[in-house]
Design a protein around this motif. Structure first.
Motif, mmCIF file in Angstrom:
data_model
loop_
_atom_site.group_PDB
_atom_site.id
_atom_site.type_symbol
_atom_site.label_atom_id
_atom_site.label_comp_id
_atom_site.label_asym_id
_atom_site.label_seq_id
_atom_site.Cartn_x
_atom_site.Cartn_y
_atom_site.Cartn_z
ATOM 1 N N LEU A 48 5.091 2.298 -5.256
ATOM 2 C CA LEU A 48 4.061 1.257 -5.096
ATOM 3 C C LEU A 48 3.895 0.471 -6.393
ATOM 4 C CD1 LEU A 48 1.718 -0.154 -3.597
ATOM 5 C CD2 LEU A 48 0.235 1.733 -4.310
ATOM 6 N N GLU A 49 3.865 1.167 -7.527
ATOM 7 C CA GLU A 49 3.681 0.488 -8.817
ATOM 8 C C GLU A 49 4.826 -0.493 -9.093
ATOM 9 O OE1 GLU A 49 0.956 0.401 -10.581
ATOM 10 O OE2 GLU A 49 0.095 1.722 -9.062
ATOM 11 N N ILE A 50 6.030 -0.103 -8.726
ATOM 12 C CA ILE A 50 7.193 -0.986 -8.935
ATOM 13 C C ILE A 50 7.060 -2.256 -8.082
ATOM 14 C CG2 ILE A 50 9.690 -1.177 -8.501
ATOM 15 C CD1 ILE A 50 9.853 1.796 -9.473
ATOM 16 N N LEU A 61 0.812 -1.205 0.000
ATOM 17 C CA LEU A 61 0.000 0.000 0.000
ATOM 18 C C LEU A 61 0.845 1.256 0.000
ATOM 19 C CD1 LEU A 61 -0.853 0.999 3.462
ATOM 20 C CD2 LEU A 61 -0.679 -1.450 3.166
ATOM 21 N N LYS A 62 0.235 2.340 -0.484
ATOM 22 C CA LYS A 62 0.909 3.630 -0.442
ATOM 23 C C LYS A 62 0.608 4.274 0.904
ATOM 24 C CE LYS A 62 0.834 8.165 -2.424
ATOM 25 N NZ LYS A 62 -0.067 9.139 -2.991
ATOM 26 N N GLY A 63 1.606 4.859 1.552
ATOM 27 C CA GLY A 63 1.321 5.517 2.818
ATOM 28 C C GLY A 63 2.574 5.927 3.554
ATOM 29 N N ASP A 64 2.329 6.365 4.782
ATOM 30 C CA ASP A 64 3.392 6.792 5.691
ATOM 31 C C ASP A 64 3.501 5.713 6.769
ATOM 32 O OD1 ASP A 64 4.859 7.913 7.762
ATOM 33 O OD2 ASP A 64 3.875 9.864 7.631
ATOM 34 N N ILE A 120 3.851 -3.920 3.173
ATOM 35 C CA ILE A 120 4.957 -3.081 2.708
ATOM 36 C C ILE A 120 4.337 -1.732 2.364
ATOM 37 C CG2 ILE A 120 6.960 -2.845 1.208
ATOM 38 C CD1 ILE A 120 6.854 -5.787 0.605
ATOM 39 N N VAL A 121 4.821 -0.701 3.063
ATOM 40 C CA VAL A 121 4.221 0.629 2.943
ATOM 41 C C VAL A 121 5.143 1.496 2.093
ATOM 42 C CG1 VAL A 121 3.382 2.627 4.213
ATOM 43 C CG2 VAL A 121 3.129 0.332 5.187
ATOM 44 N N LEU A 122 4.652 1.844 0.905
ATOM 45 C CA LEU A 122 5.474 2.587 -0.045
ATOM 46 C C LEU A 122 5.074 4.063 -0.029
ATOM 47 C CD1 LEU A 122 7.192 0.360 -0.934
ATOM 48 C CD2 LEU A 122 4.895 -0.518 -1.365
ATOM 49 N N PHE A 161 19.830 1.735 -3.329
ATOM 50 C CA PHE A 161 19.667 0.401 -3.922
ATOM 51 C C PHE A 161 18.648 0.529 -5.069
ATOM 52 C CE2 PHE A 161 19.090 -4.054 -4.331
ATOM 53 C CZ PHE A 161 20.033 -4.701 -3.543
ATOM 54 N N PRO A 162 18.925 -0.034 -6.263
ATOM 55 C CA PRO A 162 17.969 0.092 -7.373
ATOM 56 C C PRO A 162 16.601 -0.494 -7.011
ATOM 57 C CG PRO A 162 20.081 -0.761 -8.137
ATOM 58 C CD PRO A 162 20.150 -0.737 -6.641
ATOM 59 N N LEU A 163 15.558 0.270 -7.307
ATOM 60 C CA LEU A 163 14.222 -0.067 -6.797
ATOM 61 C C LEU A 163 13.663 -1.413 -7.267
ATOM 62 C CD1 LEU A 163 12.077 3.144 -6.571
ATOM 63 C CD2 LEU A 163 11.987 1.204 -5.010
ATOM 64 N N GLU A 164 13.723 -1.671 -8.584
ATOM 65 C CA GLU A 164 13.145 -2.931 -9.094
ATOM 66 C C GLU A 164 13.821 -4.129 -8.435
ATOM 67 O OE1 GLU A 164 13.735 -0.403 -11.147
ATOM 68 O OE2 GLU A 164 11.817 -0.069 -12.195
#
Ligand code: ADP
Length: 187
Positions: free
Chosen positions: A170-172, A13-16, A162-164, A133-136
């Motif tokens: 998040l899309e990655i 999820l997207k968030g803090d 996992i909070v992105l 660190f590379p995201l993908e």
């Protein structure tokens, strides 16, 4: 996005991370447990001085936390009981053991949480900010390691999040999870 792996809900999820209502959140800390920028700074800011005080005690007892390892403190003023502090690797060239150290950071965080009977835990995207660190690649390692732990320890957690921090991150992670699901038939 949500999947179930061996009895545990895995949510992206997207968030803090500082607002998550779970039993433990994971901090992307540094080896000295000094607090710092990014997610580390946010956790100490919201959690208050009790967290830094326990970090100081751990530093005195064992000199901090080596890369890939994890320690646990109170959640202080956060809406969570515990903070698991882990140290991801600083990305250098990719041939300095970075992949294994990042995997260890996730695995050892889950292990210390399990030892403390924690049933719900939220991770940030470790090492992908200041540590570059590379995201993908980081997303693939994070999900692969969490999946491995959950398959080895069925139902030991109710929920792993996992909070992105942004939609693009998040899309990655979503894409990496879909790739993992396509490869695996074991969920
Ligand atoms: P590292 O030093 O391990 O790279 P950073 O904190 O610099 O750690 O970045 C790790 C990730 O955490 C980055 O993707 C960043 O966008 C994200 N982040 C920063 N603040 C927060 C927050 N409050 N909640 C969730 N993620 C955050």
């Amino acid at each position: 996005m949500e999947v179930t792996i061996a009895g545990t809900k895995l949510k992206l999820l997207k968030g803090d991370i500082t607002t998550q209502k779970v039993e433990a959140i994971v901090n992307a800390a540094n080896t000295g447990l000094w607090g710092g920028s990014g997610v580390d700074g946010a956790i100490h800011r919201v959690g208050g001085p009790a967290i830094a005080e326990e970090c100081r005690r751990i530093r005195e007892e064992q000199g901090g936390c080596p890369t890939g390892q994890a320690v646990i403190t109170t959640g202080g003023l956060l809406p969570t009981c515990y903070v698991v502090h882990t140290v991801g690797p600083i990305w250098r060239s990719g041939d300095q053991g970075e992949d294994k150290l990042l995997s260890d950071a996730y695995y050892n965080s889950l292990k210390i949480a399990q030892k403390n009977k924690i049933k719900s835990i939220a991770f940030p995207s470790i090492s992908t900010g200041a540590y570059r660190f590379p995201l993908e690649r980081a997303a693939r390692i994070a999900l692969d390691t969490i999946k491995t732990f959950l398959l080895q320890n069925p139902s030991s957690f109710n929920e792993v999040r996992i909070v992105l921090y942004t939609t693009s991150i998040l899309e990655i992670y979503k894409k990496a999870l879909m790739n993992l699901l396509e490869k695996e038939q074991s969920f």
